[in-house]
Design a protein around this motif. Structure first.
Motif, PDB file in Angstrom:
ATOM      1  N   GLY A 257      58.761 -16.875 -42.404  1.00 54.18           N
ATOM      2  CA  GLY A 257      59.571 -15.890 -41.706  1.00 54.18           C
ATOM      3  C   GLY A 257      60.152 -14.840 -42.600  1.00 54.18           C
ATOM      4  O   GLY A 257      59.850 -14.740 -43.776  1.00 54.18           O
ATOM      5  N   GLY A 258      61.046 -14.054 -41.979  1.00 59.05           N
ATOM      6  CA  GLY A 258      61.563 -12.893 -42.669  1.00 59.05           C
ATOM      7  C   GLY A 258      60.446 -11.884 -42.827  1.00 59.05           C
ATOM      8  O   GLY A 258      60.000 -11.593 -43.928  1.00 59.05           O
ATOM      9  N   GLY A 259      59.956 -11.370 -41.701  1.00 60.85           N
ATOM     10  CA  GLY A 259      58.846 -10.426 -41.740  1.00 60.85           C
ATOM     11  C   GLY A 259      59.062  -9.313 -42.737  1.00 60.85           C
ATOM     12  O   GLY A 259      58.154  -8.917 -43.456  1.00 60.85           O
ATOM     13  N   ALA A 260      60.299  -8.819 -42.838  1.00 62.16           N
ATOM     14  CA  ALA A 260      60.635  -7.781 -43.813  1.00 62.16           C
ATOM     15  C   ALA A 260      61.425  -8.349 -44.991  1.00 62.16           C
ATOM     16  O   ALA A 260      61.143  -8.042 -46.141  1.00 62.16           O
ATOM     17  CB  ALA A 260      61.425  -6.658 -43.151  1.00 62.16           C
ATOM     18  N   VAL A 261      62.437  -9.199 -44.703  1.00 61.21           N
ATOM     19  CA  VAL A 261      63.359  -9.664 -45.755  1.00 61.21           C
ATOM     20  C   VAL A 261      63.586 -11.172 -45.637  1.00 61.21           C
ATOM     21  O   VAL A 261      63.882 -11.679 -44.558  1.00 61.21           O
ATOM     22  CB  VAL A 261      64.721  -8.938 -45.647  1.00 61.21           C
ATOM     23  N   TYR A 262      63.484 -11.873 -46.765  1.00 59.86           N
ATOM     24  CA  TYR A 262      63.778 -13.304 -46.840  1.00 59.86           C
ATOM     25  C   TYR A 262      64.833 -13.507 -47.921  1.00 59.86           C
ATOM     26  O   TYR A 262      64.646 -13.094 -49.079  1.00 59.86           O
ATOM     27  CB  TYR A 262      62.509 -14.082 -47.202  1.00 59.86           C
ATOM     28  N   VAL A 263      65.970 -14.135 -47.557  1.00 61.15           N
ATOM     29  CA  VAL A 263      67.055 -14.406 -48.504  1.00 61.15           C
ATOM     30  C   VAL A 263      67.419 -15.877 -48.389  1.00 61.15           C
ATOM     31  O   VAL A 263      67.681 -16.368 -47.294  1.00 61.15           O
ATOM     32  CB  VAL A 263      68.296 -13.541 -48.212  1.00 61.15           C
TER      33      VAL A 263
END
Length: 186
Positions: free
Chosen positions: A33-39
């Motif tokens: 997941g986090g298509g754009a951003v993963y934190v």
């Protein structure tokens, strides 16, 4: 396209990220997941005046926050993002999401078309708009799992749809407060 997470930005382990005036368009995380951003893992991210359009991931079409993450979103727009859990944003595991003056428009998902929370997350939203989001399961705009503490002030929920008819789905031991919010045509 990311093979696992974070199509544009991937960060773990106590990093501080600042994003301002950026456009995230058609990013995809194919497995997680986090298509754009993963934190993840004690990370911090601040997002201001940015757009997320047509991003995809299994958990959080635009953003996935996991494991003690603090995410602040201000004056940003999430449109046409898609994920099974949280069409735009997925937040879990002792993480915090704070959203101000932002819009969630025409996002899709199974559980929470705009935002999905799970496992001890905190959520604050003020002056946000949730409009025309569509979930094939519960939570046309927001879905919460267990132990979520949420405060929403001056938010508008309009024309959101879920197959089971709920705009906001609140589950197991969660505390939700809505102050001066408007619900229309859901």
């Amino acid at each position: 396209v990311a093979g696992l997470s974070g199509g544009a930005i991937f960060t773990i382990s106590q990093n501080n990220i600042s994003v301002s005036n950026c456009d995230f368009y058609k990013n995809k995380a194919t497995i997680n997941g986090g298509g754009a951003v993963y934190v993840s893992i004690n990370g911090r991210i601040s997002i201001d005046q940015s757009t997320f359009t047509e991003n995809e991931g299994q958990f959080g079409g635009a953003i996935l926050n996991s494991l003690n993450v603090i995410t602040k979103v201000n004056r940003s727009v999430f449109t046409l993002c898609d994920a099974d859990y949280g069409g735009a944003i997925y937040t879990n595991d002792n993480s915090m999401l704070e959203v101000d003056s932002s819009s969630f428009l025409q996002n899709t998902g199974i559980y929470g078309a705009a935002i999905h929370f799970d496992n001890n997350a905190d959520f604050t939203a003020s002056s946000c708009t949730f409009s025309e989001n569509n979930a094939s399961g519960p939570g046309g705009a927001i879905f919460t799992g267990s132990n979520i503490d949420a405060n929403l002030t001056d938010c508008i929920f309009s024309a959101n749809n879920a197959d089971n008819g709920h705009t906001v789905w609140v589950d197991n031991n969660s505390d939700f407060s809505f102050v001066r919010c408007r619900f229309e045509n859901n």
